[in-house]
Design an enzyme around this catalytic site. Structure first.
Site, mmCIF file in Angstrom:
data_model
loop_
_atom_site.group_PDB
_atom_site.id
_atom_site.type_symbol
_atom_site.label_atom_id
_atom_site.label_comp_id
_atom_site.label_asym_id
_atom_site.label_seq_id
_atom_site.Cartn_x
_atom_site.Cartn_y
_atom_site.Cartn_z
ATOM 1 N N THR A 53 0.840 -1.195 0.000
ATOM 2 C CA THR A 53 0.000 0.000 0.000
ATOM 3 C C THR A 53 0.881 1.254 0.000
ATOM 4 O O THR A 53 2.054 1.200 0.375
ATOM 5 C CB THR A 53 -0.963 -0.013 1.202
ATOM 6 O OG1 THR A 53 -0.202 -0.133 2.398
ATOM 7 C CG2 THR A 53 -1.956 -1.166 1.097
ATOM 8 N N THR A 55 1.405 4.470 1.571
ATOM 9 C CA THR A 55 2.172 5.033 2.695
ATOM 10 C C THR A 55 3.145 4.007 3.258
ATOM 11 O O THR A 55 4.292 4.319 3.571
ATOM 12 C CB THR A 55 1.219 5.543 3.795
ATOM 13 O OG1 THR A 55 0.363 6.536 3.230
ATOM 14 C CG2 THR A 55 1.992 6.142 4.962
ATOM 15 N N CYS A 56 2.688 2.771 3.347
ATOM 16 C CA CYS A 56 3.504 1.692 3.902
ATOM 17 C C CYS A 56 4.738 1.437 3.042
ATOM 18 O O CYS A 56 5.841 1.243 3.551
ATOM 19 C CB CYS A 56 2.678 0.414 4.007
ATOM 20 S SG CYS A 56 1.087 0.625 4.840
ATOM 21 N N SER A 57 4.556 1.439 1.732
ATOM 22 C CA SER A 57 5.633 1.102 0.800
ATOM 23 C C SER A 57 6.533 2.284 0.453
ATOM 24 O O SER A 57 7.675 2.085 0.048
ATOM 25 C CB SER A 57 5.041 0.553 -0.501
ATOM 26 O OG SER A 57 4.382 -0.663 -0.272
#
Length: 182
Positions: A53, A55-57
């Site tokens: 996803t 923000t996560c990545s």
């Protein structure tokens, strides 16, 4: 969760590379417990809504990976990224991110995430049940510091990010060092 609380004991179903398996997909199942990950170590655990996803990545996982040496210099033994994703997804995400320092923990059924009070519905995004974004410093299985994004709720319209950022955890560790030096 809050400082002083013990992490719940669960068993994570992981896939680990094992060349003895042979073939084009040399992986086998291995059960790993909370104690296996956290006993006898001071670690960072951060959890996020989902592998791959935005923000996560783009920010959270790469930030912890980039700052790993700085965290080690502050007495952190390991950095773990957890998500309510299965081991296949987490392993492919780790590979796609080129991880060398951060280890991924698959909480495929959300058992750990539920037990720490961070399991939320994200049906508004088509995700189902996922983790609310948080980070923690864990010392021998006990929460030393907890960093939870504001607004914990089901189907939240936003994806807050800041409290669980690696830079914020480093601020905490820097302040702890300053206190210890006084």
């Amino acid at each position: 969760m809050q400082a002083g609380q013990k992490l719940p004991e669960v068993t994570f179903r992981t896939r680990v590379r094992d060349e003895a398996v042979g073939g084009p997909n040399p992986f086998r199942w291995q059960d790993v417990t909370t104690s296996d990950y956290f006993a006898g170590k001071r670690v960072i655990l951060f959890s996020l809504p989902g592998a791959f996803t935005p923000t996560c990545s783009t920010y959270q996982l790469p930030g912890f990976e980039k700052m790993a040496d700085d965290f080690r210099a502050k007495g952190i033994d390991a950095i773990y990224c957890m998500s309510v994703n299965d081991s296949f997804v987490m392993n492919k995400w780790a590979e796609a991110q080129g991880l060398q320092n951060v280890k991924v923990i698959p909480d495929g059924s959300g058992e750990f995430t539920r037990k720490v009070g961070m399991l939320v519905a994200k049906d508004n995004l088509g995700f189902g049940m996922r983790s609310w974004r948080y980070a923690a410093i864990i010392n021998n299985g006990i929460v030393e510091a907890w960093f939870e994004e504001p607004g914990l709720s089901d189907n939240h319209g936003e994806d807050p990010y800041g409290e669980s950022a690696p830079e914020n955890l480093m601020k905490y560790l820097d302040a702890q060092g300053a206190v210890a030096a006084e």
